[in-house]
Design a protein around this motif. Sequence first.
Motif, PDB file in Angstrom:
ATOM      1  N   GLN A   1      -1.371  -5.561   7.148  1.00 47.13           N
ATOM      2  CA  GLN A   1      -1.053  -5.556   8.570  1.00 47.13           C
ATOM      3  C   GLN A   1       0.428  -5.338   8.851  1.00 47.13           C
ATOM      4  N   LEU A   2       1.299  -5.798   7.956  1.00 44.52           N
ATOM      5  CA  LEU A   2       2.737  -5.799   8.219  1.00 44.52           C
ATOM      6  C   LEU A   2       3.509  -5.078   7.127  1.00 44.52           C
ATOM      7  N   PHE A   3       4.717  -4.636   7.500  1.00 42.10           N
ATOM      8  CA  PHE A   3       5.643  -4.040   6.546  1.00 42.10           C
ATOM      9  C   PHE A   3       6.537  -5.124   5.946  1.00 42.10           C
ATOM     10  N   ALA A   4       7.155  -4.807   4.820  1.00 42.44           N
ATOM     11  CA  ALA A   4       8.039  -5.769   4.154  1.00 42.44           C
ATOM     12  C   ALA A   4       9.202  -6.176   5.059  1.00 42.44           C
ATOM     13  N   HIS A   5       9.726  -5.249   5.843  1.00 40.91           N
ATOM     14  CA  HIS A   5      10.808  -5.581   6.777  1.00 40.91           C
ATOM     15  C   HIS A   5      10.356  -6.584   7.835  1.00 40.91           C
ATOM     16  N   ASP A   6       9.076  -6.545   8.207  1.00 33.09           N
ATOM     17  CA  ASP A   6       8.583  -7.427   9.266  1.00 33.09           C
ATOM     18  C   ASP A   6       8.736  -8.895   8.895  1.00 33.09           C
ATOM     19  N   ILE A   7       8.653  -9.220   7.595  1.00 33.82           N
ATOM     20  CA  ILE A   7       8.813 -10.609   7.169  1.00 33.82           C
ATOM     21  C   ILE A   7      10.186 -10.835   6.537  1.00 33.82           C
ATOM     22  N   ALA A   8      11.112  -9.893   6.802  1.00 37.92           N
ATOM     23  CA  ALA A   8      12.525 -10.014   6.409  1.00 37.92           C
ATOM     24  C   ALA A   8      12.748  -9.992   4.907  1.00 37.92           C
ATOM     25  N   MET A   9      11.890  -9.302   4.166  1.00 38.29           N
ATOM     26  CA  MET A   9      12.127  -9.185   2.727  1.00 38.29           C
ATOM     27  C   MET A   9      13.399  -8.397   2.440  1.00 38.29           C
ATOM     28  N   ASP A  10      13.779  -7.521   3.352  1.00 43.55           N
ATOM     29  CA  ASP A  10      15.013  -6.742   3.165  1.00 43.55           C
ATOM     30  C   ASP A  10      16.248  -7.622   3.278  1.00 43.55           C
TER      31      ASP A  10
ATOM     32  N   SER B   1       0.855  -1.181   0.000  1.00 39.88           N
ATOM     33  CA  SER B   1       0.000   0.000   0.000  1.00 39.88           C
ATOM     34  C   SER B   1       0.898   1.240   0.000  1.00 39.88           C
ATOM     35  N   PRO B   2       0.364   2.410  -0.304  1.00 36.49           N
ATOM     36  CA  PRO B   2       1.185   3.625  -0.207  1.00 36.49           C
ATOM     37  C   PRO B   2       1.770   3.835   1.189  1.00 36.49           C
ATOM     38  N   GLN B   3       1.134   3.245   2.208  1.00 35.99           N
ATOM     39  CA  GLN B   3       1.638   3.342   3.584  1.00 35.99           C
ATOM     40  C   GLN B   3       2.678   2.275   3.897  1.00 35.99           C
ATOM     41  N   GLY B   4       3.019   1.439   2.918  1.00 33.23           N
ATOM     42  CA  GLY B   4       4.079   0.451   3.083  1.00 33.23           C
ATOM     43  C   GLY B   4       3.637  -0.899   3.608  1.00 33.23           C
ATOM     44  N   LYS B   5       2.328  -1.138   3.766  1.00 28.53           N
ATOM     45  CA  LYS B   5       1.843  -2.420   4.270  1.00 28.53           C
ATOM     46  C   LYS B   5       1.701  -3.428   3.117  1.00 28.53           C
ATOM     47  N   ILE B   6       1.933  -4.700   3.417  1.00 27.10           N
ATOM     48  CA  ILE B   6       1.890  -5.753   2.396  1.00 27.10           C
ATOM     49  C   ILE B   6       0.442  -6.080   2.049  1.00 27.10           C
ATOM     50  N   LEU B   7       0.097  -5.905   0.757  1.00 29.93           N
ATOM     51  CA  LEU B   7      -1.229  -6.249   0.263  1.00 29.93           C
ATOM     52  C   LEU B   7      -1.244  -7.607  -0.431  1.00 29.93           C
ATOM     53  N   ALA B   8      -0.118  -7.986  -1.009  1.00 24.90           N
ATOM     54  CA  ALA B   8       0.024  -9.284  -1.673  1.00 24.90           C
ATOM     55  C   ALA B   8       1.501  -9.601  -1.743  1.00 24.90           C
ATOM     56  N   GLU B   9       1.835 -10.891  -1.804  1.00 21.58           N
ATOM     57  CA  GLU B   9       3.218 -11.299  -1.998  1.00 21.58           C
ATOM     58  C   GLU B   9       3.225 -12.643  -2.703  1.00 21.58           C
ATOM     59  N   GLY B  10       4.350 -12.940  -3.354  1.00 18.25           N
ATOM     60  CA  GLY B  10       4.460 -14.205  -4.059  1.00 18.25           C
ATOM     61  C   GLY B  10       5.767 -14.292  -4.824  1.00 18.25           C
ATOM     62  N   MET B  11       5.793 -15.225  -5.777  1.00 20.69           N
ATOM     63  CA  MET B  11       6.965 -15.433  -6.614  1.00 20.69           C
ATOM     64  C   MET B  11       6.625 -15.039  -8.046  1.00 20.69           C
ATOM     65  N   ALA B  12       7.628 -14.529  -8.775  1.00 17.74           N
ATOM     66  CA  ALA B  12       7.455 -14.154 -10.178  1.00 17.74           C
ATOM     67  C   ALA B  12       8.540 -14.825 -11.003  1.00 17.74           C
ATOM     68  N   GLY B  13       8.146 -15.550 -12.045  1.00 17.43           N
ATOM     69  CA  GLY B  13       9.097 -16.226 -12.919  1.00 17.43           C
ATOM     70  C   GLY B  13       8.808 -15.923 -14.372  1.00 17.43           C
ATOM     71  N   TRP B  14       9.877 -15.884 -15.192  1.00 19.26           N
ATOM     72  CA  TRP B  14       9.762 -15.546 -16.606  1.00 19.26           C
ATOM     73  C   TRP B  14       9.798 -16.810 -17.456  1.00 19.26           C
TER      74      TRP B  14
END
Length: 272
Positions: A159-168, A45-58
Amino acid sequence: MTISLRADRAIFRFSGPEAHKLLNDVVTGHIPASGDIAAWWALLSPQGKILAEGMAGWADDALWLDVHAAVADDFFKRMKMYRLRAKAEIEDLRVTHRPGYAESPSHFAHRQQIGPVNLGWRLIAPVEQTTDWADDKAYASARIRAGICELGQDFEPNQLFAHDIAMDILGGIDFAKGCYVGQEVVSRMKHRGTARRRPVLITNTTAPSGTPVMANDREAGTLGRVLNHQAVAILRLDRLTDPTTITAADAPITLAVPDWATYQLGDSTAEQ
């Protein structure tokens, strides 16, 4: 070879000359344009909360993404909005295709590499070819043991930021690319070092998913999906100063940080 059906995931196909640019400009991760490795990403979201996550492959001149089924409608709507006049097509394959997991490739496959964690292969196949696939316990067990969090299984959207699930830490954020939705919040958390919540491995628990993890009388977070008495919980590290006192459903549990972690139980930050 046993293939696990990931029945709670939805598949979307992005194609066209500007499909890669569209995704790279909107989501957090470094989106691949070749190869067989799938990249971890999040839509914020513009506030930095995770709206969706997954894997992307070409593959086959297109990008193939998976998201949790509970957020698929919202993801599809938002991506069509962000597309504007871009020369890109977004196909909703929920009716025709299913994703799966296996330890070796078959069907239409991408290798799931999340930081140093190898999570086997994400397979995509037409629905009629997935009728004999097993349940998702093999994948869930591998993911939980590795300390990888997943929306819909371990936490809810927005509910959570990307850092909260260690994406960084795990390569789910491309810090070198330009702007994407929520980037200002991500950058601020990186430079200020204000990530207070992190994934923690939980063992020796009989409590159900969603049970609060208590540090004395204070809640530190909740259990994610519980399988074989194990779970990943996204917890306030600063409340875990004495791991021997941590409980779930009034019973003691065992805590550890994942092998890839750059943090420790009890860590605190400048902002409390």
